[in-house]
Design a protein around this motif. Structure first.
Motif, PDB file in Angstrom:
ATOM      1  N   GLN A   1       9.304  -5.900  -3.546  1.00  0.00           N
ATOM      2  CA  GLN A   1       8.150  -6.663  -4.012  1.00  0.00           C
ATOM      3  C   GLN A   1       7.118  -6.738  -2.908  1.00  0.00           C
ATOM      4  O   GLN A   1       7.384  -7.326  -1.858  1.00  0.00           O
TER       5      GLN A   1
ATOM      6  N   SER B   1       3.327  -7.702  -1.368  1.00  0.00           N
ATOM      7  CA  SER B   1       2.311  -8.750  -1.493  1.00  0.00           C
ATOM      8  C   SER B   1       1.390  -8.686  -0.285  1.00  0.00           C
ATOM      9  O   SER B   1       1.672  -7.980   0.686  1.00  0.00           O
ATOM     10  N   GLY B   2       0.290  -9.421  -0.371  1.00  0.00           N
ATOM     11  CA  GLY B   2      -0.606  -9.525   0.763  1.00  0.00           C
ATOM     12  C   GLY B   2      -1.927  -8.802   0.625  1.00  0.00           C
ATOM     13  O   GLY B   2      -2.764  -8.875   1.525  1.00  0.00           O
TER      14      GLY B   2
ATOM     15  N   LEU C   1       0.355  -6.738   4.899  1.00  0.00           N
ATOM     16  CA  LEU C   1       1.127  -6.587   3.681  1.00  0.00           C
ATOM     17  C   LEU C   1       2.598  -6.874   3.968  1.00  0.00           C
ATOM     18  O   LEU C   1       3.100  -6.552   5.044  1.00  0.00           O
ATOM     19  N   SER C   2       3.248  -7.458   2.998  1.00  0.00           N
ATOM     20  CA  SER C   2       4.668  -7.752   3.117  1.00  0.00           C
ATOM     21  C   SER C   2       5.428  -7.099   1.979  1.00  0.00           C
ATOM     22  O   SER C   2       4.908  -6.960   0.866  1.00  0.00           O
ATOM     23  N   CYS C   3       6.645  -6.717   2.255  1.00  0.00           N
ATOM     24  CA  CYS C   3       7.512  -6.129   1.234  1.00  0.00           C
ATOM     25  C   CYS C   3       8.876  -6.776   1.361  1.00  0.00           C
ATOM     26  O   CYS C   3       9.563  -6.588   2.368  1.00  0.00           O
TER      27      CYS C   3
ATOM     28  N   GLN D   1       5.841  -3.038  -6.821  1.00  0.00           N
ATOM     29  CA  GLN D   1       4.855  -3.024  -7.894  1.00  0.00           C
ATOM     30  C   GLN D   1       3.445  -2.690  -7.426  1.00  0.00           C
ATOM     31  O   GLN D   1       2.582  -2.451  -8.263  1.00  0.00           O
TER      32      GLN D   1
ATOM     33  N   THR E   1       0.174  -3.521  -4.446  1.00  0.00           N
ATOM     34  CA  THR E   1      -0.760  -4.611  -4.176  1.00  0.00           C
ATOM     35  C   THR E   1      -2.105  -3.995  -3.808  1.00  0.00           C
ATOM     36  O   THR E   1      -2.166  -3.033  -3.045  1.00  0.00           O
TER      37      THR E   1
END
Length: 120
Positions: free
Chosen positions: A4, A6-7, A19-21, A112, A114
């Motif tokens: 997942q 995000s960021g 960004l983070s996963c 997904q 980002t």
């Protein structure tokens, strides 16, 4: 395996994003972890990655500006993006696979995506 990312967000040229996963089902230090991006009308490309042993890979277009890191205890991978340029605008994905090389955009597991938008 679930990933997942995000960021993402909107940033001005010259700015930074991280960004983070988050990975579940495997630890990030046992497989290849990669960050890929796809801009409108362009093919998906690998921008950064890390081998299980910790060796890093960067595409020429981001060398010196992007840094990949991982936090094994939190099963997370990060992409620090500095000095962003409008051409960095794309959907960014974290992905994982077991077979090298990092630079091959064929990955087995995907997050997904980002969106990163860099305004001029």
């Amino acid at each position: 395996v679930q990933l997942q990312a995000s960021g993402g967000g909107l940033v001005q040229a010259g700015g930074s994003l991280r960004l983070s996963c988050a990975a579940s089902g495997r630890t990030v230090n046992t497989y290849i972890m990669g960050w890929l991006r796809q801009a409108p009308g362009k093919e998906r490309e690998v921008v950064a990655g890390m081998y299980a042993r910790g060796d890093e890979y960067y595409a020429d277009s981001v060398k010196g500006r992007f840094t990949i890191s991982r936090d094994n205890s939190k099963t997370a991978v990060y992409l620090q993006m500095n000095n962003l340029k409008p051409e960095d605008t794309a959907v960014y994905y974290c992905a994982s696979k077991g077979v090298p090389p990092i630079s091959n955009p064929r990955y087995d597991y995907w997050g997904q995506g980002t969106l990163v938008t860099v305004s001029s």
